[in-house]
Each structure stands twice: as C-alpha cells, then as structure tokens.
Design an enzyme around this catalytic site. Structure first.
Site, PDB file in Angstrom:
ATOM      1  N   ASN A   1       6.032  -3.368   2.494  1.00  0.00           N
ATOM      2  CA  ASN A   1       5.484  -3.596   3.988  1.00  0.00           C
ATOM      3  C   ASN A   1       5.522  -4.988   4.115  1.00  0.00           C
ATOM      4  O   ASN A   1       4.535  -5.761   3.697  1.00  0.00           O
ATOM      5  CB  ASN A   1       4.029  -2.844   3.970  1.00  0.00           C
ATOM      6  CG  ASN A   1       3.365  -2.873   5.290  1.00  0.00           C
ATOM      7  OD1 ASN A   1       4.000  -3.594   6.188  1.00  0.00           O
ATOM      8  ND2 ASN A   1       2.348  -2.153   5.522  1.00  0.00           N
TER       9      ASN A   1
ATOM     10  N   HIS B   1       8.503   0.485  11.792  1.00  0.00           N
ATOM     11  CA  HIS B   1       7.719  -0.184  11.056  1.00  0.00           C
ATOM     12  C   HIS B   1       7.792   0.546   9.625  1.00  0.00           C
ATOM     13  O   HIS B   1       7.731   1.580   9.391  1.00  0.00           O
ATOM     14  CB  HIS B   1       6.271  -0.630  11.588  1.00  0.00           C
ATOM     15  CG  HIS B   1       5.435  -1.011  10.388  1.00  0.00           C
ATOM     16  ND1 HIS B   1       5.830  -2.299   9.713  1.00  0.00           N
ATOM     17  CD2 HIS B   1       4.143  -0.714  10.039  1.00  0.00           C
ATOM     18  CE1 HIS B   1       4.821  -2.608   8.945  1.00  0.00           C
ATOM     19  NE2 HIS B   1       3.865  -1.804   9.038  1.00  0.00           N
TER      20      HIS B   1
ATOM     21  N   CYS C   1       0.636  -5.231  12.283  1.00  0.00           N
ATOM     22  CA  CYS C   1       2.026  -4.703  11.804  1.00  0.00           C
ATOM     23  C   CYS C   1       2.542  -4.336  12.865  1.00  0.00           C
ATOM     24  O   CYS C   1       4.025  -4.066  13.203  1.00  0.00           O
ATOM     25  CB  CYS C   1       1.850  -3.309  10.958  1.00  0.00           C
ATOM     26  SG  CYS C   1       1.234  -3.800   9.326  1.00  0.00           S
TER      27      CYS C   1
HETATM   28  O1  UT7 Z   1       1.296  -1.371   7.870  1.00  0.00           O
HETATM   29  C1  UT7 Z   1      -0.006  -0.800   8.284  1.00  0.00           C
HETATM   30  C2  UT7 Z   1      -0.170   0.475   8.210  1.00  0.00           C
HETATM   31  N1  UT7 Z   1      -0.328   0.755   6.825  1.00  0.00           N
HETATM   32  C3  UT7 Z   1      -0.226   2.041   6.548  1.00  0.00           C
HETATM   33  O2  UT7 Z   1       0.088   2.782   7.534  1.00  0.00           O
HETATM   34  C4  UT7 Z   1      -0.500   2.575   5.244  1.00  0.00           C
HETATM   35  C5  UT7 Z   1      -0.937   4.110   5.317  1.00  0.00           C
HETATM   36  N2  UT7 Z   1      -1.389   4.589   4.124  1.00  0.00           N
HETATM   37  C6  UT7 Z   1      -0.520   5.182   3.104  1.00  0.00           C
HETATM   38  O3  UT7 Z   1       0.754   4.734   3.171  1.00  0.00           O
HETATM   39  C7  UT7 Z   1      -1.027   5.633   2.062  1.00  0.00           C
HETATM   40  O4  UT7 Z   1      -2.086   6.435   2.305  1.00  0.00           O
HETATM   41  C8  UT7 Z   1      -0.984   5.098   0.595  1.00  0.00           C
HETATM   42  C9  UT7 Z   1       0.592   4.685   0.032  1.00  0.00           C
HETATM   43  C10 UT7 Z   1      -1.718   3.691   0.646  1.00  0.00           C
HETATM   44  C11 UT7 Z   1      -1.884   5.979  -0.262  1.00  0.00           C
HETATM   45  O5  UT7 Z   1      -1.165   7.289  -0.502  1.00  0.00           O
HETATM   46  P1  UT7 Z   1      -1.883   8.576  -0.093  1.00  0.00           P
HETATM   47  O6  UT7 Z   1      -1.139   9.774  -0.635  1.00  0.00           O
HETATM   48  O7  UT7 Z   1      -2.713   8.451   0.946  1.00  0.00           O
HETATM   49  O8  UT7 Z   1      -3.137   8.375  -1.720  1.00  0.00           O
HETATM   50  P2  UT7 Z   1      -4.636   8.158  -1.550  1.00  0.00           P
HETATM   51  O9  UT7 Z   1      -4.946   7.042  -0.950  1.00  0.00           O
HETATM   52  O10 UT7 Z   1      -5.080   9.487  -1.206  1.00  0.00           O
HETATM   53  O11 UT7 Z   1      -4.869   8.111  -3.395  1.00  0.00           O
HETATM   54  C12 UT7 Z   1      -4.412   9.150  -4.105  1.00  0.00           C
HETATM   55  C13 UT7 Z   1      -5.005   8.880  -5.516  1.00  0.00           C
HETATM   56  C14 UT7 Z   1      -6.363   8.145  -5.613  1.00  0.00           C
HETATM   57  O12 UT7 Z   1      -7.093   8.568  -6.704  1.00  0.00           O
HETATM   58  P3  UT7 Z   1      -7.947   9.952  -6.808  1.00  0.00           P
HETATM   59  O13 UT7 Z   1      -9.108   9.365  -5.920  1.00  0.00           O
HETATM   60  O14 UT7 Z   1      -7.306  11.238  -6.175  1.00  0.00           O
HETATM   61  O15 UT7 Z   1      -8.249  10.053  -8.181  1.00  0.00           O
HETATM   62  C15 UT7 Z   1      -6.188   6.788  -5.640  1.00  0.00           C
HETATM   63  O16 UT7 Z   1      -7.420   6.226  -6.342  1.00  0.00           O
HETATM   64  O17 UT7 Z   1      -4.115   7.773  -6.014  1.00  0.00           O
HETATM   65  C16 UT7 Z   1      -5.050   6.537  -6.441  1.00  0.00           C
HETATM   66  N3  UT7 Z   1      -4.091   5.203  -6.224  1.00  0.00           N
HETATM   67  C17 UT7 Z   1      -3.324   4.882  -7.086  1.00  0.00           C
HETATM   68  N4  UT7 Z   1      -2.859   5.367  -8.497  1.00  0.00           N
HETATM   69  C18 UT7 Z   1      -1.888   4.687  -9.074  1.00  0.00           C
HETATM   70  C19 UT7 Z   1      -4.402   4.389  -5.297  1.00  0.00           C
HETATM   71  N5  UT7 Z   1      -3.381   3.321  -5.505  1.00  0.00           N
HETATM   72  C20 UT7 Z   1      -2.774   3.732  -6.740  1.00  0.00           C
HETATM   73  C21 UT7 Z   1      -2.105   2.865  -7.560  1.00  0.00           C
HETATM   74  N6  UT7 Z   1      -1.533   3.641  -8.503  1.00  0.00           N
HETATM   75  N7  UT7 Z   1      -1.266   1.808  -6.920  1.00  0.00           N
END
Ligand code: UT7
Length: 324
Positions: free
Chosen positions: A281, A251, A114
C-alpha cells in the site's frame, strides 16, 4: 465544444530496495502466508536512507515528461498528493518544481491520504476546465516507511514507498462521455471515522511526525461498500455504467478489498489493474503507480474508460472516471 483535461503522459518511480514478506518473519510474530492471504502483498519497496518523497516524486515526474515528449517548460503547475512530505513546509510540489528546473507556474500539495490522488486529479481537472491552467503535472508520492511502527505487525507489513505522475493537458471535447479526458469525479469524507486510520503525531499536538495507527478490520468493513458507491456515483454523473468500464485502477491496499469492490460493481478481475503484490500500500502513490504499470505493459490504451477509486484516512474516499 467544451474544455477537457486529457492525459498526456504517465510515469513512476520505485526505490531500488525490495523487501519480501519473509523479511518481517525475523522480527515479528508474522508469516509470509498471513500477509499474502490477508492482504495480497508479497513485497514492497522501501526508500533508502536520505531518499525523500520529493526525490521519488521528481523521478516519477521526469518519467511522465519523457513518456509525453514534453518538457518542464510546458507545465503550468505541479500538484503533489502526499501525507509523508519531506518537511512540514514548504510543499513537496515546490521542491519538485525546483528539481525540474521550472521557474514559472505554481505548486502545492494535497493531503487526503490514500484518496489523495483522486482529490489531486479532481483539483487539477477544475483548474484546467476553468481555464486557469493549460497543462498540469499531478503526482502521488509517499515514503510511508518513515511513519511505520516496526513493532506493530498489524500495520508495518502493509505499506511501501513509491511515486507515480500524470500529465493532464487542456483539449477540446464534444461534451459527451465519448470524449477523452476526465469525465467525472466523486469526493467524500467523514471525520467521524478518524480513529480508524491516523498518525499519532503532528505539528500542533506532539511536535513530532508520529506513527501510523490503524483499526484494519473495521476499516476493511467500511471500504468495499464506500468504494462501490463512490464508483457508481462517478459513473452515474457521466451517464455511464460499470459495463462500460475497460479498466478499474483502484487504490492498492488489499487484494480482498480490490476484488470485493470489483465484484460489487459486477466486473471481472481481468479488468482490474493489480499491483498490490509488488508495491504494497503506497497510499496516494498507488493509483498513479498502477496507471503507469498498466500503460507500460500495454493494457491501458488510448480511448479506453478507466475508473479509479480509493479510500483512506479521514476517512476520505472518492472515484474518478476518465477516458485515457
Ligand atoms: O489504504 C488505506 C486503507 N487501508 C485499508 O483499507 C486496510 C483495510 N484493512 C485491511 O486490509 C485488513 O483489515 C488487514 C489486512 C489489515 C487485516 O486483515 P483482517 O482479515 O481484517 O484481519 P484482522 O485484523 O481481523 O486480524 C486477524 C488476526 C488477529 O488475531 P486474532 O485477534 O484473531 O487472534 C490479528 O492480531 O490476525 C492477527 N494479525 C496478524 N497475524 C500475523 C494482525 N496482523 C498480523 C500479522 N501477522 N502481520
């Protein structure tokens, strides 16, 4: 007087197929609301069957050439930032070179995921200021849809396909931060964070292309601090501060990362070009896509100070400061 690498044109290309968040509700335990609120993404473009990274890169290059009034004959070299090349080799850049009808010069790819476009621009700047090129075409192009695991809701809803291209040409500057062109850059990587974002296949391991794997939340927690520090380092190298910045063109991974970084830098969202809602992304393509959108809609104008920052797999991250 010193040599500067100045922007002479910009353009982009997106595949025709637009996929809304609701598309994923049919096959995954996810909702439009979750995707929007956690990432800011509303839709993304996916390449058609047979449409490749080189195709998108070539179209973006043609758009940048048209915008600049230049032709392929004016270009000394092509650099493509990509992690999703058409083939393991040769470089996508050589395919673009041929597609444009170029019969001279050189072409190569840069792979910093990225952050790839920041690395490619920094490389291009070095080639131009050292006199090894007069004019370069720098492209960020990706087909991340090809490395998605469509059963993994935590990744496949986040990425999209597209390409953006910039033409940099040599110009004389005063050597001050009021010059047009690239003023500074800051590059960083730390391979100890490899497991946060990687692809689980490759030539010398599985012999396959593999699928993207990401620990989203740990990466999220790294991102804002690292992006703000690299942005501040680039500003400091140029003797400028955040208040001097006209546009942050970041980005586009997550609206919360974009907003958190702007806040940390003390800049309002009115000065940030945001395309994540429409493109998702697109990895190395996201910054040149956002630059192209910002120029096309009249926001980014000649003489304005543009700060771009990115972080991704590696981890690799960096920032570039340029006066448009
Ligand atoms: O380009 C390269 C760089 N990339 C990035 O910088 C991405 C960095 N990360 C992010 O943008 C965020 O961490 C995400 C958008 C990927 C996720 O957001 P988050 O607020 O960090 O959520 P999380 O990973 O802590 O997940 C929260 C909950 C989890 O469930 P539990 O464990 O709390 O029950 C996940 O399993 O959301 C769940 N989850 C989803 N739920 C519905 C994960 N993906 C999904 C989904 N739909 N698609």
């Amino acid at each position: 007087m010193i040599r500067r690498a100045v922007v002479e044109g910009v353009g982009h290309d997106l595949p025709d197929r637009i996929v809304a968040n609701s598309h994923f509700e049919a096959t995954l335990d996810t909702t439009d609301e979750w995707i929007r609120s956690r990432s800011g993404i509303e839709r993304r473009h996916f390449a058609a069957e047979g449409q490749t990274t080189a195709d998108l890169a070539t179209n973006a290059a043609r758009a940048a050439l048209a915008q600049s009034g230049l032709t392929a004959a004016d270009i000394d070299g092509v650099i493509v930032a990509t992690s999703t090349p058409d083939l393991t080799f040769p470089a996508v850049a050589t395919m673009v070179q041929t597609n444009l009808g170029m019969t001279r010069g050189y072409a190569f790819d840069v792979q910093a995921v990225c952050a790839g476009f920041i690395y490619a621009l920094t490389t291009a700047n070095a080639l131009i200021v050292s006199g090894q090129a007069e004019r370069l075409l720098i492209i960020g192009a990706e087909t991340f849809s090809r490395i998605m695991d469509w059963t993994d809701r935590s990744t496949c809803v986040l990425f999209g396909d597209g390409a953006g291209a910039l033409i940099l040409g040599a110009a004389e500057g005063e050597g001050t931060n009021t010059d047009r062109g690239i003023l500074s850059s800051d590059l960083n990587s730390d391979g100890r964070y490899r497991e946060m974002l990687y692809v689980d296949g490759g030539v010398s391991t599985t012999g396959t292309a593999g699928k993207l794997r990401m620990q989203g939340n740990p990466l999220f927690r790294q991102a804002i601090g690292k992006l703000a520090s690299t942005a501040e380092a680039a500003l400091e190298k140029a003797g400028l501060g955040a208040a001097d910045v006209d546009w942050i063109v970041p980005h586009q991974a997550n609206i919360r990362i974009i907003a958190g970084t702007a806040k940390k830098l003390g800049l309002p969202m009115e000065r940030v070009i945001v395309t994540v809602q429409d493109h998702g992304n697109t990895s190395a393509a996201s910054i040149p896509l956002a630059l192209s959108v910002g120029v096309a809609d009249g926001r980014i104008r000649q003489g304005e100070l543009v700060l771009s920052e990115a972080i991704g797999g590696g981890l690799a991250w960096g920032a570039i400061l340029l006066r448009w």
